[in-house]
Write an enzyme that holds these catalytic residues in place. Structure first.
Site, mmCIF file in Angstrom:
data_model
loop_
_atom_site.group_PDB
_atom_site.id
_atom_site.type_symbol
_atom_site.label_atom_id
_atom_site.label_comp_id
_atom_site.label_asym_id
_atom_site.label_seq_id
_atom_site.Cartn_x
_atom_site.Cartn_y
_atom_site.Cartn_z
ATOM 1 N N SER A 160 35.682 45.098 43.454
ATOM 2 C CA SER A 160 35.896 44.556 42.119
ATOM 3 C C SER A 160 35.744 45.636 41.054
ATOM 4 O O SER A 160 36.499 46.600 41.039
ATOM 5 C CB SER A 160 34.944 43.378 41.883
ATOM 6 O OG SER A 160 35.230 42.721 40.682
ATOM 7 N N ASP A 307 39.974 43.556 35.286
ATOM 8 C CA ASP A 307 39.206 44.497 36.088
ATOM 9 C C ASP A 307 40.063 44.942 37.269
ATOM 10 O O ASP A 307 41.182 44.446 37.452
ATOM 11 C CB ASP A 307 37.873 43.876 36.508
ATOM 12 C CG ASP A 307 38.031 42.717 37.469
ATOM 13 O OD1 ASP A 307 39.118 42.116 37.509
ATOM 14 O OD2 ASP A 307 37.057 42.401 38.190
ATOM 15 N N ASP A 309 40.422 44.434 40.442
ATOM 16 C CA ASP A 309 41.035 43.484 41.383
ATOM 17 C C ASP A 309 41.591 42.263 40.672
ATOM 18 O O ASP A 309 42.025 41.303 41.312
ATOM 19 C CB ASP A 309 40.057 43.075 42.480
ATOM 20 C CG ASP A 309 38.901 42.226 41.987
ATOM 21 O OD1 ASP A 309 38.470 42.420 40.831
ATOM 22 O OD2 ASP A 309 38.416 41.368 42.749
ATOM 23 N N ASP A 311 40.550 39.731 39.024
ATOM 24 C CA ASP A 311 40.028 38.361 39.007
ATOM 25 C C ASP A 311 39.280 38.066 37.710
ATOM 26 O O ASP A 311 38.915 36.924 37.453
ATOM 27 C CB ASP A 311 39.150 38.065 40.233
ATOM 28 C CG ASP A 311 37.899 38.914 40.319
ATOM 29 O OD1 ASP A 311 37.754 39.874 39.529
ATOM 30 O OD2 ASP A 311 37.055 38.631 41.198
#
Length: 561
Positions: A160, A307, A309, A311
């Site tokens: 992440s 961010d 990734d 999400d």
């Protein structure tokens, strides 16, 4: 070099791990470290001891840690063991039978693709079906794919927003939600039974690499979060912070009928080194500076940042009170999206939810609309499981705006819904800051802040929490503490979790809890200042900020190490 049974055991464990490591890179890394230890290098021995302090803990966040050799690092040996444990769990307690289906995604961090293929090879060798995403894609695409493809579980290889040296392994079950107790402990128990990686069967082929139609299916689904008849006139600057969100976000906006966002070119291409930011987290100071500079130069309406990734979703606006751009707090975006969902129309049974550390403003919005609201533990593994959930968020820039599609935070669908709201307001000659003013007038100014106490040793976290627990303050910023909740005891009606919550007599709130993913203690603050009418808003905001600053000053002293 230190000698004795303890030192001998450490060296023996390291040699055994090295000899069992299937990756020549980490095997060589560990071998070089062992040579330095045997030559008497104390720093090398300290490093080796840390790498063998235990197997990287598998919990409700799955795995996350620094890349490197050894059981306390992210590497192929740890991932293969995790994949074997997950597959064994699915065939036993998970109820998937002898042939579980696991869909596997990965981002563009170092070794993410390798870890994904290792997982696929273990699943196939164990008699399961492994479905591998075709390229580095956002975590929400993987979360969507689990239910869309009818899989028994999903794995997303990502760290992440963590620093470049980290990677992670996030696990979802077939309902599309991240794992929660007792599944995490059951999977961990199966992982612990793997004595050697060499004993784990691995296939050299047999997994299925999905086609681009999966991404197309996600995009077709995600654009349904916006009303086909709503305005689309909006100029957006977007940054993916060197992550995997750029292509998906651009395609989603174009498919939904919005103009393509103006990309921050320096951050649009995935790069695991994240060269333009100190931390690839839009919450961190300076992370979206390039996007703000682009906004100032292009006269856009809205800045959106994901961010790495994708999400999470951050937003920045031109604030008339400042005469400049500023990033909205996660709680501000959470309230804006919640109010927009209510305005668009909801059903009587629709439930709104946010985590315990998030603002109480969404609860006020739901209450005014006659809708149920739930408070959950931190993390979307809890928010997404709220029965009847229509909308949920937490202050760390995570928003679940379409739980029927993705039972997790989704920075792509959140960006679309926020753009719809901003475009609709623009058509009325208004802005997101105007709506924030409306919410403050109706429900009071909810001023929030947070800070982190970083630790070099995790034992400092326990020491700090125990000090605050055994000797809580009688007052904060001159206001008496009216109620103390020890969240570890389940005070307040939630499942036990490490943390403390204090309510002051003026309804201010303080929460202190250790981070679940980083070596730090996080402190969350909120004050609520009533507003008599629109004319008193500026004065109420100033009063709230003064109170908030005073509370923060006291908490910084109370939590000093």
């Amino acid at each position: 070099m230190a000698t004795g049974p303890e030192a001998d055991a450490l060296l023996a464990a390291a040699v055994a791990w090295r000899d069992d490591d299937p990756d020549p890179t980490t095997r060589g890394e560990l071998d070089a470290l062992l040579q330095r230890v045997e030559a008497g290098d104390d720093d090398a021995r300290t490093d080796l001891a840390d790498r063998f302090a235990g197997l990287l803990e598998f919990g409700t966040a799955g795995l996350r840690g620094a890349l490197g050799a050894g059981p306390n690092r992210m590497n192929r040996s740890v991932v293969i063991r995790a994949a074997a444990g997950l597959t064994a769990y699915l065939k036993a307690e998970g109820g998937a039978g002898e042939h579980p289906t696991v869909v596997i995604g990965f981002d563009a961090r170092y070794n993410s693709d390798v870890f994904a293929r290792d997982t696929a090879s273990v699943v196939v060798a164990a008699g399961g079906r492994a479905l591998l995403l075709p390229q580095p894609l956002p975590t929400p695409v993987l979360a969507f794919a689990i239910r869309h493809l009818g899989a028994d579980a999903g794995v997303m290889v990502t760290a992440s927003h963590n620093p470049p040296q980290d990677n992670g392994y996030k696990v979802y079950l077939g309902d599309g939600s991240q794992i929660v107790p007792p599944s995490d402990a059951q999977i961990a128990a199966h992982i612990a039974r793997v004595e050697r990686v060499a004993d784990v069967p691995r296939a050299h082929e047999g997994w299925e690499t999905l086609g681009d139609d999966l991404l197309g299916d996600y995009l077709d689904a995600v654009v349904t979060v916006v009303d086909p008849g709503s305005p689309r006139d909006l100029a957006i600057v977007h940054t993916s912070l060197h992550g995997v969100g750029h292509g998906t976000v651009t395609a989603a906006f174009q498919r939904a009928g919005f103009p393509a966002p103006s990309a921050v070119d320096e951050q649009a291409v995935p790069d695991p080194d994240f060269p333009t930011v100190a931390f690839p987290n839009p919450e961190e100071k300076g992370a979206i500076d390039l996007a703000l500079a682009r906004a100032r130069a292009t006269r856009c309406d809205l800045v959106i940042a994901n961010d790495p990734d994708a999400d999470r979703c951050a937003a920045a606006v031109l604030d008339p009170a400042l005469g400049d751009w500023r990033m909205l707090r996660g709680d501000e975006v959470g309230a804006l999206l919640g109010a927009h969902v209510v305005h668009r129309g909801v059903s009587k049974g629709d439930v709104f939810a946010n985590s315990i550390v998030s603002s109480r403003l969404l609860a006020a919005v739901a209450r005014a609309a006659g809708l149920p609201h739930e408070e959950t533990l931190t993390g979307f593994k809890w928010i997404s499981r709220v029965p009847g959930l229509r909308y949920g968020y937490e202050e760390a820039l995570g928003y679940c705006v379409a739980p029927h599609l993705v039972r997790d935070k989704d920075g792509v669908s959140a960006a679309l819904l926020l753009a719809e709201l901003a475009a609709s307001l623009k058509a009325q000659g208004r802005t997101l800051t105007d709506l924030l003013d409306d919410l403050a007038v109706e429900h009071g100014v909810h001023a929030t802040d947070s800070f982190s106490v970083r630790v070099s040793d995790l034992s400092q976290t326990d020491t700090l929490m125990e000090r605050l627990r055994s000797d809580p303050p009688a007052s904060v910023a001159g206001v008496a503490v009216a109620r103390v909740d020890d969240l570890a005891r389940g005070d307040g009606g939630l499942p036990p979790t490490e943390g403390l919550r204090w309510f002051l007599e003026d309804d201010s709130r303080v929460i202190v809890r250790p981070s679940g993913t980083e070596p730090k203690v996080k402190v969350y603050l909120e004050v609520i200042e009533p507003v008599t009418d629109a004319g008193a808003l500026r004065e109420a905001r100033a009063a709230a900020e003064t109170r908030l600053s005073a509370v923060r000053a006291d908490l910084e002293q109370l939590t000093a190490l």
